[in-house]
Design an enzyme around this catalytic site. Structure first.
Site, PDB file in Angstrom:
ATOM      1  N   GLU A 411       0.843  -1.199   0.000  1.00 56.24           N
ATOM      2  CA  GLU A 411       0.000   0.000   0.000  1.00 56.24           C
ATOM      3  C   GLU A 411       0.880   1.251   0.000  1.00 56.24           C
ATOM      4  OE1 GLU A 411      -4.407   0.255   1.612  1.00 56.24           O
ATOM      5  OE2 GLU A 411      -3.013   0.747   3.212  1.00 56.24           O
ATOM      6  N   HIS A 440       7.541 -27.244   1.675  1.00 54.25           N
ATOM      7  CA  HIS A 440       6.765 -28.371   1.170  1.00 54.25           C
ATOM      8  C   HIS A 440       5.624 -27.879   0.296  1.00 54.25           C
ATOM      9  CE1 HIS A 440       8.996 -31.069   3.818  1.00 54.25           C
ATOM     10  NE2 HIS A 440       9.017 -30.004   4.615  1.00 54.25           N
ATOM     11  N   LYS A 545     -13.511   1.165  -3.715  1.00 54.58           N
ATOM     12  CA  LYS A 545     -14.587   1.529  -2.779  1.00 54.58           C
ATOM     13  C   LYS A 545     -15.712   2.239  -3.526  1.00 54.58           C
ATOM     14  CE  LYS A 545     -11.813   2.282   1.393  1.00 54.58           C
ATOM     15  NZ  LYS A 545     -11.273   3.324   2.264  1.00 54.58           N
TER      16      LYS A 545
HETATM   17  O1  LIG Z   1      -8.898   2.395   9.850  1.00 57.28           O
HETATM   18  P1  LIG Z   1      -9.846   2.617   8.753  1.00 57.28           P
HETATM   19  O2  LIG Z   1     -10.098   4.079   8.504  1.00 57.28           O
HETATM   20  O3  LIG Z   1     -11.133   1.867   8.958  1.00 57.28           O
HETATM   21  O4  LIG Z   1      -9.194   2.098   7.441  1.00 57.28           O
HETATM   22  C1  LIG Z   1      -8.941   0.755   7.194  1.00 57.28           C
HETATM   23  C2  LIG Z   1      -8.176   0.626   5.903  1.00 57.28           C
HETATM   24  O5  LIG Z   1      -8.966   1.254   4.901  1.00 57.28           O
HETATM   25  C3  LIG Z   1      -8.436   1.415   3.610  1.00 57.28           C
HETATM   26  O6  LIG Z   1      -8.518   0.256   2.899  1.00 57.28           O
HETATM   27  C4  LIG Z   1      -7.024   1.936   3.600  1.00 57.28           C
HETATM   28  O7  LIG Z   1      -6.481   1.779   2.333  1.00 57.28           O
HETATM   29  C5  LIG Z   1      -6.168   1.256   4.622  1.00 57.28           C
HETATM   30  O8  LIG Z   1      -4.917   1.890   4.679  1.00 57.28           O
HETATM   31  C6  LIG Z   1      -6.815   1.291   5.972  1.00 57.28           C
HETATM   32  O9  LIG Z   1      -5.991   0.669   6.905  1.00 57.28           O
END
Ligand SMILES: O=P(O)(O)OC[C@H]1O[C@H](O)[C@H](O)[C@@H](O)[C@@H]1O
Length: 632
Positions: A411, A440, A545
């Site tokens: 990331e 293995h 998203k």
């Molecule tokens: O901690 P949050 O705001 O729920 O985010 C959870 C995750 O969301 C996204 O996928 C980001 O790319 C991550 O870097 C992050 O850790």
């Protein structure tokens, strides 16, 4: 300068002995498994690399011209540069090993980069870029806006040395949060804070709800460091998979009444985490339990989650800071609270990380372990991610390290554009589980197949706690086998020109785990600087998203159309084309098909004619007509 002074003499004596035996081709060492059952079963197995110890080959590359453009330095011209094979005798290799070996005495950690074939010329040419990267790191630690796209400081290093925070306000935020974590954990562990309606009279379980950086660190640390029988056992809901959530809740059973639920989300609005929370809250309602009395939130102030927890009066709230990224949040409340509740010494974790940070501040490259790692990564992947990073800890408790590193590295480094807006498509892929188990499974390909990786072995010197060892055959313990497997694989890979790094720790302790995390955090930062990318944002995550949101919006339209048809007398089953037309989305027909197939599989839509297997012919309707929705 790296030195070997202080390293356990028996460790080196053993290595020397092995080397000498290899030289003599003593059967005792050309195959250390000669007494084991496997050799007997597979008499034709390939010989170990030690058989080829006299002809170890290292490939030296010509360094590409250094430019200001990080990625350009590893351009195709660089990749096409002449490769020169250098014959190395074991003596030379040993010299290289000793010369480059990094040791941190207080942490009990060594870093061996001798099986990565970089040359002195390469190091010299990279030196100015490393100096620039280390300078950038210094600025970052002083509070520079190191994440320019998001206009944020990057402060995870302050979490383990709050005196480095750029303002007294930030320092007090860090210190106060740490104190609050310790005192809350103490109160829970001593039973001062207890669940309202549990027969045990104290919390016995933790259910951590979070995803990505809000789960991977706590999962890794729990697996690595939790005692065998902790007072509170941790489980994770780290997905929006209903069956997975049901499984966790079912396993808790009546202990739901004594479960502390920690909901972790920096943003406080991640859908998977929200869904996990709603599912857990439903389970609490069904069990007649009062969720707020057992709920804890870790999130940024005033996030949706923070406001929900405050309004509903949850048991506790801990802050996530704007200047700590999810993937570097293990030393914030995200990682520290769950760890402390499992009885893990979090101050030792912080101390290990602080010691490692300090070591990584030196500008002498060969004394800076994070810079050495970044150097190896650059060399091994031509600075463009041309090879994958295989992480192989030879220790079960470190199984999740590769998963943790997958997010930290991929990331951070997997970026389309560099800081100057050039399209670079950077990144290094990370995978791995543990040795010797993986021997293995896929080591066959690593040894002989496509050469698209470099390995990092994580070696743990202490096999098991003192007093428990025994010899399962004369002179050999179970741990000796694990050691032999690691060394054998390292040598076998090198003999076939597969490069490897070895990180050795004395033991898996809170201190060494804190240091490992800090080592990789810094290596990622330095490497990103060298290839000129922003390691601290994740713009690519948004695309998926957004697309998921669009699918759910389309599903709502499909449902409305089907509902209207299903409320007719008689019910009007619709073809896929009819649904798509009525949704005014004929171009989305494939997605509409998938939505309907998913609903049908979950008994939320009924197929009147045909089957989902023949999309052109089936007709669909809803089992129930929702009149309220129709006139909403
Ligand atoms: O901690 P949050 O705001 O729920 O985010 C959870 C995750 O969301 C996204 O996928 C980001 O790319 C991550 O870097 C992050 O850790």
């Amino acid at each position: 300068m790296a030195s070997i002074s202080g390293i356990s003499s028996s460790y080196y004596a053993l290595k020397l002995r092995n080397r000498n035996r290899n030289r003599n081709h003593s059967p005792a060492l050309t195959n250390p498994f000669r007494n084991g059952p496997e050799l007997a079963a597979f008499p034709n197995r390939p010989k170990l690399a030690s058989d080829r110890a006299l002809s170890l080959v290292s490939v030296a590359r010509e360094v590409s011209p250094v430019t200001n453009d990080g990625a350009a330095a590893a351009s195709p011209a660089a990749k096409a540069s002449k490769k020169q094979a250098l014959e190395k005798d074991p003596g030379e290799l040993w010299k290289r090993y000793v010369e480059w070996l990094y040791q941190h005495k207080e942490i009990g950690m060594y870093l061996d980069v001798s099986r990565v074939g970089f040359t002195e010329e390469f190091v010299a040419e990279m030196e100015p870029r490393f100096q620039a990267a280390l300078k950038a790191m210094e600025e970052l630690e002083k509070g520079a806006i190191a994440n320019p796209d998001e206009g944020r400081m990057v402060g995870h290093y302050w979490l383990r040395d709050s005196n480095r925070a750029p303002t007294t306000f930030l320092k007090s935020q860090i210190d106060n949060t740490l104190d609050a974590i310790c005192s809350f954990a103490d109160d829970v562990l001593t039973g001062k804070i207890k669940p309202p309606s549990s027969p045990e009279g104290r919390f016995t379980q933790i259910l951590s709800v979070g995803i990505g950086g809000s789960a991977l660190g706590p999962q890794f640390v729990a697996e690595a460091l939790a005692p065998d029988n902790p007072l509170l056992k941790i489980r994770f809901v780290d997905n929006t998979d209903p069956a997975g959530i049901d499984h966790q809740i079912a396993q808790l059973g009546p202990e739901l009444a004594s479960t502390l639920v920690i909901v972790i989300s920096k943003s406080g609005g991640t859908p998977e985490t929200r869904n996990g929370l709603l599912e857990v809250q439903k389970a609490f309602r069904e069990a007649g339990l009062d969720f707020p009395k057992q709920g804890v939130a870790i999130t940024q102030e005033n996030s949706l989650l923070d406001n929900t927890a405050r309004i509903e009066g949850w048991l506790a709230r801990f802050p996530m800071f704007d200047w700590v990224g999810g993937r570097t949040s293990e030393m914030s409340a995200v990682g520290l609270l769950p760890a402390a509740l499992q009885g893990i010494d979090i101050r030792e974790m912080l101390a290990g990380a602080a010691l490692m940070d300090e070591a990584n501040r030196t500008t002498v490259l060969r004394n800076n372990p994070a810079a050495l790692l970044a150097l190896c990564w650059y060399w091994a992947t031509d600075g463009v991610g041309s090879k994958d990073m295989v992480i192989l800890p030879y220790k079960d408790s470190l199984l999740l390290f590769s998963r943790y590193l997958q997010q930290l590295v991929m990331e951070s480094l997997g970026k389309e554009f560099d800081l100057d807006g050039n399209r670079v498509n950077q990144g290094i892929s990370v995978y791995g589980n543990k040795g010797s188990t993986d021997q293995h499974a896929y080591i066959q390909q690593l040894r002989e197949g496509v050469h698209n990786f470099f390995v990092t072995f994580i070696e743990v010197l202490r096999d098991r706690p003192p007093g428990h060892d025994w010899e399962l055959e004369p002179g050999v313990t179970c741990g000796d086998y694990l050691f032999g497997m690691l060394q054998g694989t390292r040598a076998a890979l090198y003999a076939n020109e597969r490069e490897s790094i070895t990180v050795t720790v004395q033991e898996v302790t809170p201190r060494s785990v804190g240091a490992l995390i800090a080592l990789y955090e810094r290596a990622v930062g330095i490497y990103a600087s060298i290839v000129n990318i922003n390691a601290y944002h994740q713009p690519g995550v948004e695309a998926g998203k957004k697309a998921a949101g669009e699918v759910l919006a389309l599903q709502k339209r499909v449902l409305a159309v089907l509902n209207e048809a299903s409320c007719k007398q008689p019910v009007e089953p619709l073809t896929l084309e009819e649904v798509a037309d009525r949704c005014h989305a004929p171009e989305d027909i494939e997605m509409i098909y998938k939505i309907i197939a998913h609903m049908a599989a979950n008994d939320r839509a009924l197929i009147a004619e045909g089957s989902c297997g023949s999309p052109r012919s089936f007709k669909v309707f809803l089992g129930e007509c929702n009149v309220d929705e129709l006139y909403a």
